[in-house]
Structure formats: C-alpha cells, structure tokens
Design a protein around this motif. Structure first.
Motif, PDB file in Angstrom:
ATOM      1  N   LEU A  26      -8.871   5.538  11.714  1.00 38.87           N
ATOM      2  CA  LEU A  26      -9.904   6.531  11.081  1.00 38.87           C
ATOM      3  C   LEU A  26     -10.915   6.681  12.323  1.00 38.87           C
ATOM      4  N   GLN A  27     -11.147   5.958  13.348  1.00 39.62           N
ATOM      5  CA  GLN A  27     -12.271   6.328  13.909  1.00 39.62           C
ATOM      6  C   GLN A  27     -11.443   7.602  14.998  1.00 39.62           C
ATOM      7  N   ALA A  28     -10.230   7.397  15.048  1.00 40.21           N
ATOM      8  CA  ALA A  28      -9.820   8.649  15.865  1.00 40.21           C
ATOM      9  C   ALA A  28      -9.633  10.022  14.888  1.00 40.21           C
ATOM     10  N   GLY A  29     -10.288   9.916  13.873  1.00 43.66           N
ATOM     11  CA  GLY A  29     -10.264  11.222  12.943  1.00 43.66           C
ATOM     12  C   GLY A  29      -9.195  11.191  11.881  1.00 43.66           C
ATOM     13  N   ARG A  30      -8.328  10.425  11.738  1.00 44.20           N
ATOM     14  CA  ARG A  30      -7.179  10.702  10.768  1.00 44.20           C
ATOM     15  C   ARG A  30      -7.875  10.404   9.353  1.00 44.20           C
ATOM     16  N   GLY A  31      -7.402  10.997   8.300  1.00 44.33           N
ATOM     17  CA  GLY A  31      -7.834  11.125   6.859  1.00 44.33           C
ATOM     18  C   GLY A  31      -7.516   9.808   6.309  1.00 44.33           C
ATOM     19  N   ALA A  32      -8.403   9.204   5.748  1.00 44.94           N
ATOM     20  CA  ALA A  32      -8.422   8.028   4.900  1.00 44.94           C
ATOM     21  C   ALA A  32      -7.174   8.142   3.977  1.00 44.94           C
ATOM     22  N   ASP A  33      -6.854   9.223   3.409  1.00 42.46           N
ATOM     23  CA  ASP A  33      -5.902   9.581   2.315  1.00 42.46           C
ATOM     24  C   ASP A  33      -4.490   9.612   2.974  1.00 42.46           C
ATOM     25  N   THR A  34      -4.489   9.390   4.214  1.00 40.36           N
ATOM     26  CA  THR A  34      -2.860   9.351   4.866  1.00 40.36           C
ATOM     27  C   THR A  34      -2.653   8.037   5.408  1.00 40.36           C
ATOM     28  N   ILE A  35      -3.407   7.063   4.735  1.00 41.23           N
ATOM     29  CA  ILE A  35      -3.232   5.567   5.319  1.00 41.23           C
ATOM     30  C   ILE A  35      -2.941   4.675   3.944  1.00 41.23           C
ATOM     31  N   LEU A  36      -1.965   3.972   4.168  1.00 42.97           N
ATOM     32  CA  LEU A  36      -1.946   3.018   2.933  1.00 42.97           C
ATOM     33  C   LEU A  36      -1.569   1.826   3.465  1.00 42.97           C
ATOM     34  N   LEU A  63       4.362   1.568  -1.908  1.00 42.51           N
ATOM     35  CA  LEU A  63       3.736   1.852  -0.592  1.00 42.51           C
ATOM     36  C   LEU A  63       4.836   2.528   0.151  1.00 42.51           C
ATOM     37  N   ALA A  64       5.972   2.148   0.124  1.00 43.25           N
ATOM     38  CA  ALA A  64       7.013   2.554   1.036  1.00 43.25           C
ATOM     39  C   ALA A  64       7.480   3.941   0.375  1.00 43.25           C
ATOM     40  N   ALA A  65       7.406   4.443  -0.785  1.00 48.40           N
ATOM     41  CA  ALA A  65       7.671   5.420  -1.433  1.00 48.40           C
ATOM     42  C   ALA A  65       6.934   6.400  -1.139  1.00 48.40           C
TER      43      ALA A  65
END
Length: 280
Positions: A26-36, A63-65
């Motif tokens: 998240l600190q590196a700028g990755r969108g929260a919607d791409t993390i599960l 999650l895996a799906a």
C-alpha cells in the motif's frame, strides 16, 4: 493509452508477516482493491482493515478465485489443510503461488497444491520494519513475469535475492533467517558488558544500538566488513585489544559452527515436517 491492470494479490493468512507485506504494498502505491486477505480470525482481519480498504474474507476458496498471485502466509503445520481443498481450483486457474512458510519444500507444497508455478521464500523478521532480507527460489515453470511479481511483493519489506538451487535455502535460513537473533544476542552481550563497566542501562543500550546501526550502514557501502574492521583497528589500541580476546576465543570458528548447526537443523526440521504429514 489504457493503463495495464494490476494483478490481484491474495494473502492466505493475515499474521504479522502478511500484514507487513500488505502495508508495504500500500505504501508503494498499489491499489487497495488489488489486495485480498483471508484469515479465519476476526482479530487478524480487523488488524488488516486498519491498513486500508483491502478485500477481507474468511473463505480461502473465495479469495483464491479472485487472485492472480497467492501468498501463502500460514504456519507450515497448517499448509496441507489449506492447500488440498484449493487444488482443483489451482489446477484450473494456475495462479502463481508464493510460500513464506519456513521448512516446506516445493515438492511438499506441490503434493498438496498440484503442479502450479511456485516461488518459495525465506524472509526474516526485520521485514516487519521494512528492512528485511528475503531470498527466493522459483520452480522451472515460474515465468520471468512471475518472478517480477513475486519480487515486487517481497521488495516492499526489504532487499530480495534469488537462488537457483532450492537446497541453498537451508544455508539462507542459517545466515539471514536466523541471523537477526545472532545480532540481537551480541547486542545483549555488549549492553551487559557496558553496564559492568559502569554505564547505566539506558546509556549502554543507546550506545550499542546506535553503534550497530551505524556499523551496518557503513558495511552496506562498497568497502567490505573486513577492511572496515582493519581501518578502525590501530596497532596496540583498544580495539586491537578487544579483537585479540575475540580471536583467543575463536570467534570466527564459533560463528562457523553456529551457522552450520542452524543449517543442519533446517534440513532436519524440513524432514520432520514432511514425516509428520497425516495420512491422506
């Protein structure tokens, strides 16, 4: 120009290491919607929710799906129970798996997950403060893109290095995996020695920790540690006197034996984990 879609990263297990990696992403700028993140513990999911609007679940299959890359961040003893129910889905979708579970070989992981692309990683505890050392090994079917994706995840927690021989991860475990404890132990000894020389505990602690921090910063430069030691050691001086005591106690040999013992134990623990598998 259309912006490329970020791959979705799913974490199975929401413990401290996973939390550190998610925070780094998240600190590196990755969108929260791409993390599960999936974890059966309400408390673990609540701690993850503090980091941002990431997707949270208690259902590993759900999650895996939805994930392109799965980070396996569960205890080694729980790995089989996590992977076997996912195996049909993994065989169909073939996401990249990244395991940060200590002691489990890629052969063991593939017995439970199937023949999917797999990266095995040995991080260390300084990853919790973004200063870790992670060493990665990938199976032959991990693509260059997959290696980049795995490295991008672990790089948020510190430095990353690859090895081409999985057996070297036992040496990695002995050097960088267990290594923080060796330095902590030496710091303990230095602090106690300072106190015995008359320093108050707070002063001794600050002197030792700052000295360790500064020495590590210097050692990360172009000059190797041996040369740095020689540069700070004057003939007949106080440093030379202390180093002579270390030499008389065979410090180099002691460290060599300690690292070898840790590597041997890493091999033995992996064998114990595999031998303790319940019957299918």
């Amino acid at each position: 120009m259309t912006k490329a879609r970020q791959p979705v990263i799913g974490f199975i297990g929401g413990g401290n290491m996973a939390r550190s990696l998610v925070g780094g992403l998240l600190q590196a700028g990755r969108g929260a919607d791409t993390i599960l993140v999936s974890d059966p513990s309400d408390a673990a999911r609540d701690r993850m929710a503090e980091l941002g609007a990431i997707g949270l679940s208690s259902d590993n299959k759900a999650l895996a799906a939805g994930a392109d890359l799965l980070v396996l961040a569960v205890k080694p003893q729980a790995m089989r129970a996590v992977l076997e129910p996912l195996a049909p889905m993994l065989a169909r979708d073939r996401p990249l798996l990244v395991s940060i579970a200590a002691g489990l070989s890629t052969a063991a992981l593939r017995r439970w997950a199937g023949a999917v692309p797999l990266v095995r990683c040995m991080p260390n505890t300084p990853a919790l403060v973004g200063a870790g050392m992670s060493v990665l090994y990938g199976t032959a079917d991990v693509t260059a893109e997959g290696r980049e994706q795995a490295e991008a995840v672990l790089a948020t927690a510190g430095a990353v290095r690859w090895v081409d021989d999985e057996a070297l991860l036992d040496a990695v475990t002995a050097v960088s995996g267990s290594g923080p404890a060796y330095f902590f132990h030496f710091m303990e000894a230095m602090i106690k020695a300072g106190i015995r020389q008359g320093l108050d505990p707070d002063t001794s602690r600050e002197l030792v920790l700052q000295t360790a921090f500064g020495a590590a910063r210097m050692a990360q430069g172009e000059t190797d540690p041996g040369t740095l030691r020689e540069q700070v050691t004057s003939k007949g001086g106080t440093t030379a006197e202390a180093l002579a005591v270390f030499a008389a106690g065979d410090l180099m040999g002691l460290v060599d034996r300690a690292v070898a013992a840790a590597a041997d134990r890493s091999v033995a623990l992996a064998r114990e984990l595999e031998q303790s598998e319940p019957d299918a």
